[in-house]
Every structure is written in structure tokens, then in C-alpha cells.
Design a protein around this motif. Structure first.
Motif, PDB file in Angstrom:
ATOM      1  N   LEU A  92     -48.288  21.675  32.863  1.00  0.00           N
ATOM      2  CA  LEU A  92     -49.591  21.834  32.213  1.00  0.00           C
ATOM      3  C   LEU A  92     -50.161  23.209  32.563  1.00  0.00           C
ATOM      4  CD1 LEU A  92     -51.137  18.326  32.996  1.00  0.00           C
ATOM      5  CD2 LEU A  92     -50.272  19.113  30.773  1.00  0.00           C
ATOM      6  N   ASP A  93     -51.077  23.677  31.750  1.00  0.00           N
ATOM      7  CA  ASP A  93     -51.742  24.967  32.000  1.00  0.00           C
ATOM      8  C   ASP A  93     -50.742  26.096  32.181  1.00  0.00           C
ATOM      9  OD1 ASP A  93     -54.232  23.637  31.989  1.00  0.00           O
ATOM     10  OD2 ASP A  93     -53.988  23.090  34.091  1.00  0.00           O
ATOM     11  N   ARG A  94     -49.678  26.050  31.394  1.00  0.00           N
ATOM     12  CA  ARG A  94     -48.673  27.116  31.453  1.00  0.00           C
ATOM     13  C   ARG A  94     -49.206  28.350  30.740  1.00  0.00           C
ATOM     14  NH1 ARG A  94     -45.086  27.381  34.874  1.00  0.00           N
ATOM     15  NH2 ARG A  94     -43.759  25.652  34.239  1.00  0.00           N
ATOM     16  N   GLN A  95     -49.296  29.456  31.457  1.00  0.00           N
ATOM     17  CA  GLN A  95     -49.797  30.692  30.864  1.00  0.00           C
ATOM     18  C   GLN A  95     -48.662  31.413  30.149  1.00  0.00           C
ATOM     19  OE1 GLN A  95     -53.156  31.509  30.992  1.00  0.00           O
ATOM     20  NE2 GLN A  95     -53.241  29.445  31.861  1.00  0.00           N
ATOM     21  N   VAL A  96     -48.767  31.492  28.828  1.00  0.00           N
ATOM     22  CA  VAL A  96     -47.725  32.139  28.033  1.00  0.00           C
ATOM     23  C   VAL A  96     -48.374  33.040  26.991  1.00  0.00           C
ATOM     24  CG1 VAL A  96     -46.083  30.243  28.320  1.00  0.00           C
ATOM     25  CG2 VAL A  96     -47.660  30.215  26.390  1.00  0.00           C
ATOM     26  N   ARG A  97     -47.575  33.948  26.462  1.00  0.00           N
ATOM     27  CA  ARG A  97     -48.020  34.777  25.364  1.00  0.00           C
ATOM     28  C   ARG A  97     -47.260  34.351  24.128  1.00  0.00           C
ATOM     29  NH1 ARG A  97     -47.046  39.525  27.305  1.00  0.00           N
ATOM     30  NH2 ARG A  97     -45.508  40.441  25.904  1.00  0.00           N
ATOM     31  N   LEU A  98     -47.975  33.929  23.113  1.00  0.00           N
ATOM     32  CA  LEU A  98     -47.380  33.475  21.867  1.00  0.00           C
ATOM     33  C   LEU A  98     -47.786  34.453  20.779  1.00  0.00           C
ATOM     34  CD1 LEU A  98     -48.239  29.681  22.175  1.00  0.00           C
ATOM     35  CD2 LEU A  98     -46.126  30.812  22.846  1.00  0.00           C
ATOM     36  N   GLY A  99     -46.799  35.175  20.252  1.00  0.00           N
ATOM     37  CA  GLY A  99     -47.129  36.224  19.299  1.00  0.00           C
ATOM     38  C   GLY A  99     -47.910  37.311  20.006  1.00  0.00           C
ATOM     39  N   ASP A 100     -49.098  37.618  19.514  1.00  0.00           N
ATOM     40  CA  ASP A 100     -49.906  38.681  20.107  1.00  0.00           C
ATOM     41  C   ASP A 100     -50.988  38.158  21.046  1.00  0.00           C
ATOM     42  OD1 ASP A 100     -48.510  40.629  18.664  1.00  0.00           O
ATOM     43  OD2 ASP A 100     -49.811  40.384  16.920  1.00  0.00           O
ATOM     44  N   ASN A 101     -51.029  36.847  21.251  1.00  0.00           N
ATOM     45  CA  ASN A 101     -52.125  36.265  22.026  1.00  0.00           C
ATOM     46  C   ASN A 101     -51.604  35.461  23.220  1.00  0.00           C
ATOM     47  OD1 ASN A 101     -54.429  36.922  20.101  1.00  0.00           O
ATOM     48  ND2 ASN A 101     -53.072  35.758  18.751  1.00  0.00           N
ATOM     49  N   ARG A 102     -52.405  35.456  24.264  1.00  0.00           N
ATOM     50  CA  ARG A 102     -52.083  34.641  25.434  1.00  0.00           C
ATOM     51  C   ARG A 102     -52.720  33.269  25.296  1.00  0.00           C
ATOM     52  NH1 ARG A 102     -50.932  37.658  30.954  1.00  0.00           N
ATOM     53  NH2 ARG A 102     -49.965  39.556  30.149  1.00  0.00           N
ATOM     54  N   HIS A 103     -52.008  32.259  25.767  1.00  0.00           N
ATOM     55  CA  HIS A 103     -52.485  30.884  25.641  1.00  0.00           C
ATOM     56  C   HIS A 103     -52.217  30.118  26.923  1.00  0.00           C
ATOM     57  CE1 HIS A 103     -53.143  30.755  21.191  1.00  0.00           C
ATOM     58  NE2 HIS A 103     -52.262  31.741  21.229  1.00  0.00           N
ATOM     59  N   THR A 104     -53.015  29.079  27.124  1.00  0.00           N
ATOM     60  CA  THR A 104     -52.720  28.073  28.131  1.00  0.00           C
ATOM     61  C   THR A 104     -52.073  26.915  27.389  1.00  0.00           C
ATOM     62  OG1 THR A 104     -54.616  28.713  29.488  1.00  0.00           O
ATOM     63  CG2 THR A 104     -53.669  26.530  29.871  1.00  0.00           C
ATOM     64  N   ALA A 105     -50.805  26.646  27.671  1.00  0.00           N
ATOM     65  CA  ALA A 105     -50.037  25.712  26.854  1.00  0.00           C
ATOM     66  C   ALA A 105     -49.550  24.514  27.658  1.00  0.00           C
ATOM     67  CB  ALA A 105     -48.830  26.422  26.240  1.00  0.00           C
ATOM     68  N   VAL A 106     -49.254  23.446  26.926  1.00  0.00           N
ATOM     69  CA  VAL A 106     -48.548  22.293  27.478  1.00  0.00           C
ATOM     70  C   VAL A 106     -47.055  22.550  27.295  1.00  0.00           C
ATOM     71  CG1 VAL A 106     -48.130  19.818  27.248  1.00  0.00           C
ATOM     72  CG2 VAL A 106     -50.424  20.732  26.875  1.00  0.00           C
ATOM     73  N   GLN A 107     -46.290  22.455  28.362  1.00  0.00           N
ATOM     74  CA  GLN A 107     -44.843  22.665  28.280  1.00  0.00           C
ATOM     75  C   GLN A 107     -44.129  21.321  28.246  1.00  0.00           C
ATOM     76  OE1 GLN A 107     -43.142  25.416  31.174  1.00  0.00           O
ATOM     77  NE2 GLN A 107     -41.195  24.313  31.123  1.00  0.00           N
ATOM     78  N   THR A 108     -43.117  21.211  27.382  1.00  0.00           N
ATOM     79  CA  THR A 108     -42.363  19.963  27.260  1.00  0.00           C
ATOM     80  C   THR A 108     -40.887  20.242  27.077  1.00  0.00           C
ATOM     81  OG1 THR A 108     -42.139  17.920  25.984  1.00  0.00           O
ATOM     82  CG2 THR A 108     -42.722  19.891  24.747  1.00  0.00           C
ATOM     83  N   ASP A 109     -40.059  19.260  27.455  1.00  0.00           N
ATOM     84  CA  ASP A 109     -38.626  19.386  27.184  1.00  0.00           C
ATOM     85  C   ASP A 109     -38.213  18.555  25.974  1.00  0.00           C
ATOM     86  OD1 ASP A 109     -38.780  16.820  28.229  1.00  0.00           O
ATOM     87  OD2 ASP A 109     -37.053  17.056  29.568  1.00  0.00           O
ATOM     88  N   ALA A 110     -39.175  17.928  25.279  1.00  0.00           N
ATOM     89  CA  ALA A 110     -38.855  17.265  24.014  1.00  0.00           C
ATOM     90  C   ALA A 110     -38.375  18.337  23.042  1.00  0.00           C
ATOM     91  CB  ALA A 110     -40.074  16.549  23.452  1.00  0.00           C
ATOM     92  N   SER A 111     -37.299  18.079  22.323  1.00  0.00           N
ATOM     93  CA  SER A 111     -36.705  19.093  21.452  1.00  0.00           C
ATOM     94  C   SER A 111     -37.681  19.512  20.359  1.00  0.00           C
ATOM     95  CB  SER A 111     -35.424  18.552  20.819  1.00  0.00           C
ATOM     96  OG  SER A 111     -34.434  18.323  21.798  1.00  0.00           O
ATOM     97  N   ILE A 112     -38.017  20.789  20.341  1.00  0.00           N
ATOM     98  CA  ILE A 112     -38.849  21.384  19.305  1.00  0.00           C
ATOM     99  C   ILE A 112     -38.029  22.477  18.642  1.00  0.00           C
ATOM    100  CG2 ILE A 112     -40.946  22.707  18.832  1.00  0.00           C
ATOM    101  CD1 ILE A 112     -42.232  21.352  21.224  1.00  0.00           C
ATOM    102  N   ASN A 113     -37.906  22.411  17.333  1.00  0.00           N
ATOM    103  CA  ASN A 113     -37.077  23.346  16.588  1.00  0.00           C
ATOM    104  C   ASN A 113     -37.857  23.916  15.415  1.00  0.00           C
ATOM    105  OD1 ASN A 113     -34.163  23.332  17.716  1.00  0.00           O
ATOM    106  ND2 ASN A 113     -34.705  21.160  17.673  1.00  0.00           N
ATOM    107  N   PRO A 114     -37.318  24.952  14.746  1.00  0.00           N
ATOM    108  CA  PRO A 114     -37.995  25.504  13.572  1.00  0.00           C
ATOM    109  C   PRO A 114     -38.352  24.406  12.581  1.00  0.00           C
ATOM    110  CG  PRO A 114     -36.165  26.904  14.191  1.00  0.00           C
ATOM    111  CD  PRO A 114     -36.076  25.696  15.078  1.00  0.00           C
ATOM    112  N   GLY A 115     -39.608  24.391  12.151  1.00  0.00           N
ATOM    113  CA  GLY A 115     -40.097  23.338  11.263  1.00  0.00           C
ATOM    114  C   GLY A 115     -40.962  22.326  11.979  1.00  0.00           C
TER     115      GLY A 115
END
Length: 290
Positions: free
Chosen positions: A215-238
Motif C-alpha cells: 500500500l502507499d507505493r510511491q510510483v511515477r505513472l506517465g508524467d505524474n507521481r502517484h500513491t498506488a496500491v500494488q498487487t500481483d493479480a495479473s493486469i495486462n493491456p486492456g
């Protein structure tokens, strides 16, 4: 009009760890990014050698995996196959009817992703990058949604927020979507089981299972920084724009991005916008746009 092609576009904003310097070749999943160094290639080869291929099964809400290793003792495979908690099956049955495929076309561009109903007046939350990359905000742009039972409807773009990567659509009442319950702020815990629901590779109504990795994973997505939820559930394009839900069928996040090795697809590290953030942005958009 854009249709589900099975190619699973868009891939979603790439993930860059904020701890990595901008432009370093260690960046994960950046299409057309800098060339990998020899050390990076060695790391990629090592990770590829250790990779496990996961097969996600949407029908019935089950998710399982196949490991190419030693033969299991007789009966052990059956025991593993029965290990899916029944509450995840119930959660999948509850959630899938409220999730849609999103197809956007305009200005000679097209994109597909996922979305889900958040209220009883047929507002749908999705990712802004789907609308943006598909030209949905341009004159003449069109947005369609497809329900889990195959019906298609035109959707209106209520509003977009690129900084949070949230967009809100609205569909006619005749769609009859059931809104998904949202998890309470602070209720999500590391290690709890979750389902990612959406249309990866254009396969609508797909459910994959995993846990909350962080939880509260600090990441940069595109041009913006976010606090994200990280998961190992498979997420793919779409999968972009679809819900990440807990075993009670409550949305804990909006699936947004994946970390990849040289653009090779899901490696079990995905990121979702926390639902409390997404809800706040969506409420603001709806307040301004109706």
C-alpha cells in the motif's frame, strides 16, 4: 467504431520507480525507451528464466496457475485446484455485471480498456489515458461501452482529469448496470486477496486473482507521481480502468499500470489508483459535468 480486437490496447501508463533517476536504462516497461545495459540484460534474462506463466480463467470467477516444473505427486494437483476461496467466486459473480469494456475512437486513433459503474445514475469510472489515446476528447470522437453480456451502448464523456488518470463516462439508464460498492478508506490490508476485473487483450469479463502486495507505493505513472496500491493479480493491456476488488466485492482501486521487463507483459507487479482518490476525483468531475 473501435471494436475489441484481442490486442488489448491501451497498455496504460508505464511505471517508473521514483527511486530511479530519469532516463536510466533500468526503467521498466517503457515502449521505445533507452537501450538496456549489459547488466540490465543479464537481470532480464535471469528474471525470464525464473518466470512462471500464469493462466487466468474468467468463467466462474476462478483464477489459477500452471507451473512448468517437476511432476506433482498423485492427487496433489487436485488439492491445489480446490484452493480458490469460495468468497472470491462470490465476489466475481457480484462484480462482473457492473464492469464494462470501453472502446474509444476519434481523430484517426482508437483505444480500448475497462470501466465500472460507481452509482445508480450510470456513471462509469475509467482511466483518462484510454479516452485520451483513443481521441475521445476530440471533435467527432466516439466512446462505446460493452457490457458483460455483449450489449453495446454509446457513452458520454462527463469529464477527465489527466493528473489523476481518471475519467468519468455516462451511459443511458437502459444499460441497467449495477454499481459496485466501494471499500472504506483505510480498510485495505497488505496480503488480503483481490480480483482484477476487466478486458485484458480484449477478453471481456476476465477475472484474475492475487493479493495486495503493498500500500502507499510511491510510483511515477506517465508524467505524474502517484500513491498506488500494488498487487500481483495479473493486469495486462486492456485492464486499464477496471476495478481491483476485495473478497467482499468492494472496489479497492482502479487498475492503471503494470511494470514490465522490456515490454513483455504482466510480471506480477501491477498498480491501481486507491479508490478513495479515484472517488474524490470522480465526484469532482460529476459535480462539474453532471
Amino acid at each position: 467504431m473501435a471494436t475489441q480486437t484481442g490486442l488489448g490496447e491501451p497498455r496504460g501508463p508505464w511505471f517508473i520507480s521514483p527511486d530511479l533517476e530519469a532516463g536510466r536504462p533500468d526503467v521498466l516497461g517503457v515502449p521505445g525507451g533507452p537501450t538496456l545495459t549489459r547488466a540490465s540484460r543479464r537481470r532480464r534474462a535471469l528474471l525470464a528464466a525464473l518466470a512462471v506463466v500464469a493462466l487466468s480463467i474468467a468463467s466462474g470467477g476462478l483464477a489459477g496457475g500452471y507451473v512448468a516444473s517437476r511432476e506433482l505427486p498423485a492427487g496433489q494437483g487436485k488439492a491445489s485446484a480446490a484452493a480458490v476461496p469460495p468468497d472470491l467466486v462470490a465476489a466475481a459473480a457480484q462484480v462482473v455485471p457492473g464492469v464494462v469494456s470501453v472502446m474509444v475512437e476519434g481523430g484517426g486513433k482508437s483505444a480500448t480498456g475497462s470501466g465500472f459503474a460507481i452509482d445508480d445514475v450510470h456513471h462509469i469510472v475509467t482511466n483518462d489515458h484510454i479516452v485520451a489515446r483513443g481521441g475521445g476528447g476530440e471533435p467527432g470522437g466516439a466512446v462505446m461501452v460493452e457490457t458483460s453480456d455483449g450489449r453495446q451502448f454509446a457513452a458520454q464523456v462527463v469529464g477527465r482529469d489527466s493528473s489523476s488518470d481518471i475519467a468519468v463516462l455516462r451511459v443511458p439508464p437502459s444499460v441497467g448496470l449495477a454499481s459496485l460498492p466501494l471499500a472504506k478508506p483505510g480498510a485495505t490490508r497488505v496480503g488480503e486477496p483481490v480480483l482484477a476485473v476487466g478486458s485484458p487483450l480484449g477478453l471481456s469479463g476476465t477475472v484474475t486473482a492475487g493479493i495486495i502486495s503493498a500500500l502507499d507505493r510511491q510510483v511515477r505513472l506517465g508524467d505524474n507521481r502517484h500513491t498506488a496500491v500494488q498487487t500481483d493479480a495479473s493486469i495486462n493491456p486492456g485492464n486499464s480502468g477496471g476495478p481491483l476488488v476485495n473478497a467482499r466485492g468492494e472496489v479497492v482501486g482502479v487498475n492503471t499500470a503494470i511494470a514490465t521487463i522490456d515490454g513483455s507483459g504482466s510480471i506480477g507487479i501491477g498498480f491501481a489508483i486507491p479508490i478513495e482518490q479515484a472517488q474524490q476525483v470522480a465526484d469532482t468531475i460529476i459535480g462539474k459535468g453532471g
